[in-house]
Enzyme design. Structure first.
Site, short mmCIF file in Angstrom:
data_model
loop_
_atom_site.label_atom_id
_atom_site.label_comp_id
_atom_site.label_asym_id
_atom_site.label_seq_id
_atom_site.Cartn_x
_atom_site.Cartn_y
_atom_site.Cartn_z
N ASP A 1 0.81 -1.23 0.00
CA ASP A 1 0.00 0.00 0.00
C ASP A 1 0.84 1.26 0.00
O ASP A 1 0.43 2.30 0.54
CB ASP A 1 -0.97 0.03 1.20
N LYS B 1 2.24 2.20 -5.04
CA LYS B 1 3.02 1.76 -6.20
C LYS B 1 2.26 2.00 -7.50
O LYS B 1 2.85 2.37 -8.51
CB LYS B 1 3.34 0.26 -6.08
N GLY C 1 -4.19 -4.55 -4.14
CA GLY C 1 -5.18 -3.59 -4.61
C GLY C 1 -4.47 -2.31 -5.00
O GLY C 1 -3.85 -1.68 -4.17
N HIS C 2 -4.49 -1.99 -6.27
CA HIS C 2 -3.80 -0.78 -6.73
C HIS C 2 -4.81 0.21 -7.27
O HIS C 2 -5.61 -0.12 -8.14
CB HIS C 2 -2.77 -1.14 -7.82
N GLN D 1 2.11 -6.06 -2.96
CA GLN D 1 2.46 -6.11 -1.54
C GLN D 1 3.74 -5.30 -1.27
O GLN D 1 3.92 -4.29 -1.92
CB GLN D 1 2.61 -7.57 -1.05
P1 IMP Z 1 -2.47 -12.91 2.26
O1 IMP Z 1 -1.55 -12.37 1.23
O2 IMP Z 1 -3.93 -12.72 1.93
O3 IMP Z 1 -2.15 -14.33 2.64
O4 IMP Z 1 -2.26 -12.05 3.62
C1 IMP Z 1 -1.04 -12.10 4.39
C2 IMP Z 1 -0.70 -10.73 4.96
O5 IMP Z 1 -0.32 -9.87 3.90
C3 IMP Z 1 -1.86 -10.04 5.69
O6 IMP Z 1 -1.33 -9.28 6.75
C4 IMP Z 1 -2.43 -9.11 4.62
O7 IMP Z 1 -3.10 -8.02 5.20
C5 IMP Z 1 -1.15 -8.69 3.93
N1 IMP Z 1 -1.35 -8.29 2.52
C6 IMP Z 1 -1.54 -9.09 1.46
N2 IMP Z 1 -1.63 -8.39 0.32
C7 IMP Z 1 -1.48 -7.09 0.67
C8 IMP Z 1 -1.44 -5.87 -0.09
O8 IMP Z 1 -1.56 -5.84 -1.31
N3 IMP Z 1 -1.25 -4.74 0.64
C9 IMP Z 1 -1.08 -4.75 1.99
N4 IMP Z 1 -1.09 -5.86 2.73
C10 IMP Z 1 -1.30 -7.03 2.07
#
Ligand code: IMP
Length: 429
Positions: A13, A16, A40-41, A225
Site C-alpha cells: 500500500d 506503487k 489492490g492498486h 504487496q
Molecule cells: P495474504 O496475502 O492474503 O495471505 O495475507 C497475508 C498478509 O499480507 C496479511 O497481513 C495481509 O493483510 C497482507 N497483505 C496481502 N496483500 C497485501 C497488499 O496488497 N497490501 C497490503 N497488505 C497485504
C-alpha cells in the site's frame, strides 16, 4: 528503461500503482510477477478511478501490453470481472494486450475456503490474511498439487482436474467443523467456462518478455504487496506466501539474472500496515486518525481489497534501509507527502535501541522486533499545502528537509515525490 522493477519498500500500500502509472508512459509492457488479488492498486485518471487487483496498473495506458507472470496465483472469476470493468471504462482489453503465463497457478473457491478455515483455526494467532486463497494456492504449488493456467487449454481434462481438487479440499475441510463442503460439479463447470474465455490469453510469458527485450522493448515490472510482507524477508509469519521483493520479478516472469538495472523502491511518507504483526513505530489514538484519515476520502488509509483500517505510524528508516538492501533498490519514490502538511513536527525512526545497544541495521531481520525501542529524530513540520506544488523549488525548506533526511538515511536519491492522488500531482527531480 529496458527492464525496470517497481517494488514496495514497506508493508504494501505504498502507492506503487501511482508511480507505475507515471512510469508506464515510457514502457512498452507492464507486468505483475507474484501475488494475486490480495493486492489492490488504485489509479486515478481524471475522473476515472481504477481499482486493480490482478491486471498490472500500467494497463490503463492503452499503448502498453500487460503481462501476468508465472509467479502469480490467479482467481479467474476476479480476473474476468476486472477485465470487464476496465473494458467498460473505455480501455481496450484484448488478447493482443493481455498475456497470461501458462505456468501461473489458479485460485479456486477451495483455496478460499481453506484460507478462511485456517485463519479461524489460528484463533488469536491469526495472520490477518485477505482471505483470497493466496496461502493455500501457493501451498498447492509448493506441494506440487496446484492447478496451472496451461491446464485450461485442454477443457475436458481441466474440468476433471478441478473436480478432483475440490473433492480433495472437501476432505481437508471436513477437519474444520465449521466449513460446509463445496459443490465440486458446479465449480468444475464454472472453471471450464472461465477456461473457454481465458484460453486465448494464455501464452509463454517468459519467452514473450525475453523476445521483447531482445527487440529493444521496455518492460516495467510492478511489485505487489511490499518487502516486509515477503515470505523470506518479511515479518514472518505475518507475511504473504510469495516473493514481492525485486528478485522475485526475475523468477516470477521467467527472466534471467542481470536483466534488471533499475529498481525503484516506493515508500510512503509514513508507515502503514494491514493485518497482524510487528510495527515498532505504530501510533494510536488521535495521532493515528490524523495519518489514517476517517475513511471519507478515497486516499484514506483503509484497505483497497478488504476495507480494513490500516495501522499507521512514523516512517521507519531502519526497515527502509533493510528494504534497500534486500531489493537492491537504486532510487526511491516517495508518496503521500501531502498528508503530512500541517503537522507541527514529524518523527523519523533512525535506529533501534535494545538496552544499551543501538542498532542502525536489523541484526536478525524483521521477524521479531519486540525487544527494540525506536529511536526518533524530530523534524520540523510545514504548513504549506504541498498538493498544488509541482517543482522541488516550490516546496518549503521544511518539506525539503524531510525528503533530504530520508535520502541521507538511505544513501539513495528520491527522484519522484507524489503529492496527491491525481496523475499530475507529482514532483520529478
Ligand atoms: P495474504 O496475502 O492474503 O495471505 O495475507 C497475508 C498478509 O499480507 C496479511 O497481513 C495481509 O493483510 C497482507 N497483505 C496481502 N496483500 C497485501 C497488499 O496488497 N497490501 C497490503 N497488505 C497485504
Amino acid at each position: 528503461m529496458p527492464f525496470s522493477i517497481v517494488v514496495g519498500a514497506q508493508w504494501g500500500d505504498e502507492g506503487k500503482g501511482r508511480i507505475v502509472d507515471l512510469l508506464a508512459v515510457e514502457a512498452d509492457m507492464v507486468a505483475r510477477y507474484y501475488g494475486g488479488d490480495n493486492a489492490g492498486h488504485t489509479v486515478t485518471v481524471e475522473d476515472r478511478i481504477f481499482k486493480l487487483h490482478l491486471l498490472p496498473s500500467g494497463i490503463v495506458h492503452p499503448h502498453t501490453i500487460g503481462l501476468l507472470g508465472n509467479g502469480m496465483v490467479i482467481n479467474p472469476a476476479i480476473l474476468l470481472n476486472e477485465m470487464d470493468q476496465v473494458r467498460q471504462s473505455g480501455v481496450p482489453i484484448t488478447n493482443d494486450r493481455i498475456k497470461i503465463s501458462h505456468a501461473a497457478h489458479l485460485i479456486t473457491p477451495g483455496h478460499i475456503a481453506l484460507d478462511t478455515a485456517l485463519e479461524q483455526a489460528r484463533g488469536n494467532q491469526k495472520i490477518g490474511t485477505t482471505k483470497r486463497g493466496i496461502g493455500p494456492a501457493y501451498t498447492a504449488k509448493v506441494t506440487r498439487s496446484g492447478l496451472r493456467m496451461e491446464q485450461m487449454l485442454t477443457p475436458g481434462k481441466f474440468e476433471a482436474a478441478v473436480k478432483d481438487h475440490i473433492n480433495q479440499v472437501n476432505s481437508q475441510l471436513s477437519a474444520f467443523k465449521m466449513q460446509t463442503p463445496l459443490d465440486a460439479e458446479k465449480i468444475a463447470r464454472d472453471y471450464r467456462g472461465y477456461a473457454d474465455i481465458l484460453a486465448p490469453y494464455i501464452t509463454e510469458v517468459g519467452l514473450f518478455a525475453y523476445k521483447a527485450l531482445e527487440q529493444g522493448k521496455s518492460i516495467l515490472a510492478e511489485g505487489a504487496q511490499g518487502t516486509l510482507l515477503d515470505l523470506d524477508h518479511g515479518t514472518y509469519p505475518y507475511v504473504t506466501s510469495s516473493t514481492p521483493t525485486a528478485p522475485g520479478a526475475l523468477v516470477g516472469l521467467g527472466l534471467g539474472i542481470g536483466t534488471a538495472k533499475r529498481v525503484i523502491g516506493v515508500v510512503k511518507a509514513f508507515q502503514t500496515r494491514v493485518g497482524e504483526g510487528p510495527f515498532p513505530t505504530e501510533l494510536f489514538g488521535d495521532a493515528a486518525v490524523r495519518l489514517r484519515g476517517t475513511g471519507e476520502n478515497d486516499w484514506d488509509e483503509f484497505g483497497t481489497t478488504t476495507g480494513r483500517p490500516r495501522r499507521v505510524g512514523w516512517l521507519d528508516a531502519v526497515l527502509l534501509r533493510y528494504a534497500v538492501r534486500v531489493n537492491g533498490i537504486t532510487e526511491l519514490a516517495i508518496t503521500k507527502l501531502d498528508i503530512l502538511s500541517g503537522l507541527d513536527s514529524l518523527k523519523i525512526c533512525t535506529s533501534y535501541q535494545d538496552g544499551d545497544e543501538i542498532y542502525n541495521n536489523l541484526p536478525w531481520g524483521p521477524a521479531d522486533l519486540s525487544q527494540y525501542q525506536p529511536v526518533y529524530e524530530d523534524i520540523p513540520g510545514w504548513d504549506d499545502d504541498v498538493s498544488s506544488i509541482r517543482s522541488w523549488d516550490g516546496l518549503s525548506e521544511q518539506a525539503q528537509s524531510y525528503i533530504i533526511r530520508i535520502e541521507e538515511l538511505t544513501a539513495l536519491p528520491i527522484k519522484i515525490i507524489s503529492v496527491g492522488p491525481e496523475r499530475s500531482q507529482v514532483i520529478i527531480r
